[in-house]
Design an enzyme around this catalytic site. Structure first.
Site, PDB file in Angstrom:
ATOM      1  N   HIS A   1     -24.378   4.715 -11.796  1.00  0.00           N
ATOM      2  CA  HIS A   1     -24.986   2.236 -12.611  1.00  0.00           C
ATOM      3  C   HIS A   1     -26.486   1.733 -11.494  1.00  0.00           C
ATOM      4  O   HIS A   1     -26.154   0.822 -10.041  1.00  0.00           O
ATOM      5  CB  HIS A   1     -23.894   1.416 -11.630  1.00  0.00           C
ATOM      6  CG  HIS A   1     -23.981   0.106 -12.413  1.00  0.00           C
ATOM      7  ND1 HIS A   1     -24.735  -1.145 -11.224  1.00  0.00           N
ATOM      8  CD2 HIS A   1     -23.342  -0.793 -12.881  1.00  0.00           C
ATOM      9  CE1 HIS A   1     -24.244  -2.455 -12.295  1.00  0.00           C
ATOM     10  NE2 HIS A   1     -23.594  -1.978 -13.131  1.00  0.00           N
TER      11      HIS A   1
ATOM     12  N   ASP B   1     -18.862  -2.636  -9.705  1.00  0.00           N
ATOM     13  CA  ASP B   1     -19.744  -3.849  -9.495  1.00  0.00           C
ATOM     14  C   ASP B   1     -19.612  -4.184  -7.849  1.00  0.00           C
ATOM     15  O   ASP B   1     -18.349  -5.282  -7.726  1.00  0.00           O
ATOM     16  CB  ASP B   1     -20.983  -4.287  -9.901  1.00  0.00           C
ATOM     17  CG  ASP B   1     -21.110  -3.867 -11.429  1.00  0.00           C
ATOM     18  OD1 ASP B   1     -21.090  -2.744 -11.343  1.00  0.00           O
ATOM     19  OD2 ASP B   1     -21.692  -4.032 -12.024  1.00  0.00           O
TER      20      ASP B   1
ATOM     21  N   HIS C   1     -14.282  -5.522 -13.608  1.00  0.00           N
ATOM     22  CA  HIS C   1     -14.426  -7.290 -14.058  1.00  0.00           C
ATOM     23  C   HIS C   1     -15.024  -6.854 -15.450  1.00  0.00           C
ATOM     24  O   HIS C   1     -15.431  -5.999 -16.017  1.00  0.00           O
ATOM     25  CB  HIS C   1     -15.895  -7.616 -13.033  1.00  0.00           C
ATOM     26  CG  HIS C   1     -17.241  -6.628 -12.702  1.00  0.00           C
ATOM     27  ND1 HIS C   1     -17.033  -5.594 -12.724  1.00  0.00           N
ATOM     28  CD2 HIS C   1     -17.865  -6.613 -13.244  1.00  0.00           C
ATOM     29  CE1 HIS C   1     -18.395  -5.234 -12.733  1.00  0.00           C
ATOM     30  NE2 HIS C   1     -18.945  -6.081 -13.843  1.00  0.00           N
TER      31      HIS C   1
ATOM     32  N   ASP D   1     -21.031  -5.044 -19.753  1.00  0.00           N
ATOM     33  CA  ASP D   1     -20.867  -3.093 -19.609  1.00  0.00           C
ATOM     34  C   ASP D   1     -20.554  -2.494 -19.438  1.00  0.00           C
ATOM     35  O   ASP D   1     -20.226  -1.298 -18.852  1.00  0.00           O
ATOM     36  CB  ASP D   1     -22.660  -3.281 -18.574  1.00  0.00           C
ATOM     37  CG  ASP D   1     -22.750  -3.976 -17.316  1.00  0.00           C
ATOM     38  OD1 ASP D   1     -22.284  -4.566 -17.131  1.00  0.00           O
ATOM     39  OD2 ASP D   1     -23.000  -3.592 -16.251  1.00  0.00           O
TER      40      ASP D   1
ATOM     41  N   HIS E   1     -17.757  -7.995 -17.244  1.00  0.00           N
ATOM     42  CA  HIS E   1     -18.445  -7.695 -17.672  1.00  0.00           C
ATOM     43  C   HIS E   1     -19.133  -7.216 -18.455  1.00  0.00           C
ATOM     44  O   HIS E   1     -18.227  -5.903 -18.670  1.00  0.00           O
ATOM     45  CB  HIS E   1     -19.776  -7.591 -16.078  1.00  0.00           C
ATOM     46  CG  HIS E   1     -19.912  -9.470 -15.639  1.00  0.00           C
ATOM     47  ND1 HIS E   1     -20.895  -8.763 -14.134  1.00  0.00           N
ATOM     48  CD2 HIS E   1     -19.996 -10.104 -15.735  1.00  0.00           C
ATOM     49  CE1 HIS E   1     -20.892  -9.928 -13.612  1.00  0.00           C
ATOM     50  NE2 HIS E   1     -20.663 -11.609 -14.609  1.00  0.00           N
TER      51      HIS E   1
ATOM     52  N   HIS F   1     -18.301  -9.519  -5.792  1.00  0.00           N
ATOM     53  CA  HIS F   1     -19.348  -9.106  -6.714  1.00  0.00           C
ATOM     54  C   HIS F   1     -19.886 -10.787  -7.633  1.00  0.00           C
ATOM     55  O   HIS F   1     -19.267 -11.888  -6.720  1.00  0.00           O
ATOM     56  CB  HIS F   1     -18.909  -8.372  -8.242  1.00  0.00           C
ATOM     57  CG  HIS F   1     -20.015  -8.142  -9.408  1.00  0.00           C
ATOM     58  ND1 HIS F   1     -21.089  -8.341  -8.913  1.00  0.00           N
ATOM     59  CD2 HIS F   1     -20.110  -8.279 -10.604  1.00  0.00           C
ATOM     60  CE1 HIS F   1     -21.936  -7.913  -9.831  1.00  0.00           C
ATOM     61  NE2 HIS F   1     -21.301  -7.969 -10.781  1.00  0.00           N
TER      62      HIS F   1
END
EC number: 3.1.26.11
Length: 298
Positions: free
Chosen positions: A265, A207, A60, A64, A62, A137
């Site tokens: 994570h 995530d 995804h 990080d 994001h 998520h």
């Protein structure tokens, strides 16, 4: 086949953990799952190599999980890489890479092939497949499953001779999975081969909340690398942010018949992962906590 963990922290790095990046080494090929900021140093320390065949799977968009992409591509260019790199990710991944490259005035020395991830088979390579399933998520996200293609069973020379198949080319044909004709009779591979070798499977959640859909997707995995951001006391926060607790990851792994669960994570609030691992092992004893630079033979 080997799992190499380059970054195991959530959202922000710590002094001991970098941002999300996990590699699977498959016969000289690198399959990379996410590329968080700062992943190049552990990549170097792991001696994975800049010029090997590489496929990158982004779960995804994001930061990080994807801010390390451009730096990685630039370094590989400076290393005079010529082998193409394939990047798979949710809608917008191609735009993210192109916009950043344009703003930096960067043009890679090798082809970068961008593909938008959809549910189902993402890659069908000679020795393996990678498939995707929607995760749950706060933004559009995907989980991935690596499935090694099974090999043929053991070839029985005794059975082959008993069926009149002469040693040589016809043996090779049968071992390759094709039937042969001998004296007007058809001999099938199943007549001379034992039970086929089962391929290995590895899941990567990215995530996500634990869902029934993902439990089905990861059914029977040999290894499952799963979001374990929080301890069980913070399950409410996990629900609010679209993450999982270590205990929830373990429950999903147990329900899915996963052999080995690897937690990753971890929230930066945890200086160590001992408590999270204990919570997971109460539910799924074959649970392990990932750490940066950890290597696991699959």
């Amino acid at each position: 086949m080997k799992l190499v963990f380059l970054g195991t922290s959530a959202a922000q790095p710590t002094t001991r953990r970098g941002l999300s990046c996990t590699c699977l080494k498959v016969e000289g090929e690198i399959l990379m799952f996410d590329a968080g900021e700062g992943m190049q140093v552990p990549y170097l320390r792991s001696k994975l190599g800049w010029n090997k065949k590489m496929r990158i799977f982004i779960t995804h968009l994001h930061g990080d999980h994807c801010l390390g992409l451009l730096g990685l591509l630039q370094t590989m260019s400076m290393q005079r890489r010529t082998e193409s790199v394939e990047i798979y990710g949710p809608p917008g991944t191609d735009e993210f890479v192109a916009a950043n490259a344009r703003m930096l005035g960067f043009s890679p020395s090798f082809p970068v092939i961008m593909e938008t991830t959809e549910e189902g088979t993402v890659v069908d390579a000679p020795g393996y497949e990678v498939s995707a399933c929607r995760a749950e998520h706060s933004v559009e996200a995907f989980s991935y499953r690596f499935s090694e293609k099974g090999g043929p069973g053991r070839f029985s020379t005794e059975k082959a001779r008993g069926l009149g198949v002469p040693e040589g080319e016809l043996w090779g044909t049968l071992q390759g999975g094709s039937a042969v004709s001998v004296g007007g009779r058809t001999v099938l591979p199943s007549d001379v081969l034992g039970e086929g070798k089962r391929g290995r499977t590895v899941g990567f959640s990215g995530d996500t909340r634990p869902t029934d859909k993902l439990a089905e997707f990861f059914q029977g995995c040999d290894y499952l690398v799963f979001d374990s951001t929080f301890a069980d006391e913070m399950v409410k926060r996990a629900r609010e942010t679209g993450h999982s607790t270590a205990a929830e990851a373990a429950a999903l792994a147990k329900n899915a018949g996963v052999k080995n669960l690897i937690l990753t994570h971890f929230s930066a609030r945890y200086s160590d992962t001992d408590d999270l691992l204990r919570e997971a092992q109460k539910i799924h004893p074959s649970s392990y906590a990932a750490s940066d630079l950890l290597e696991v033979e699959v």
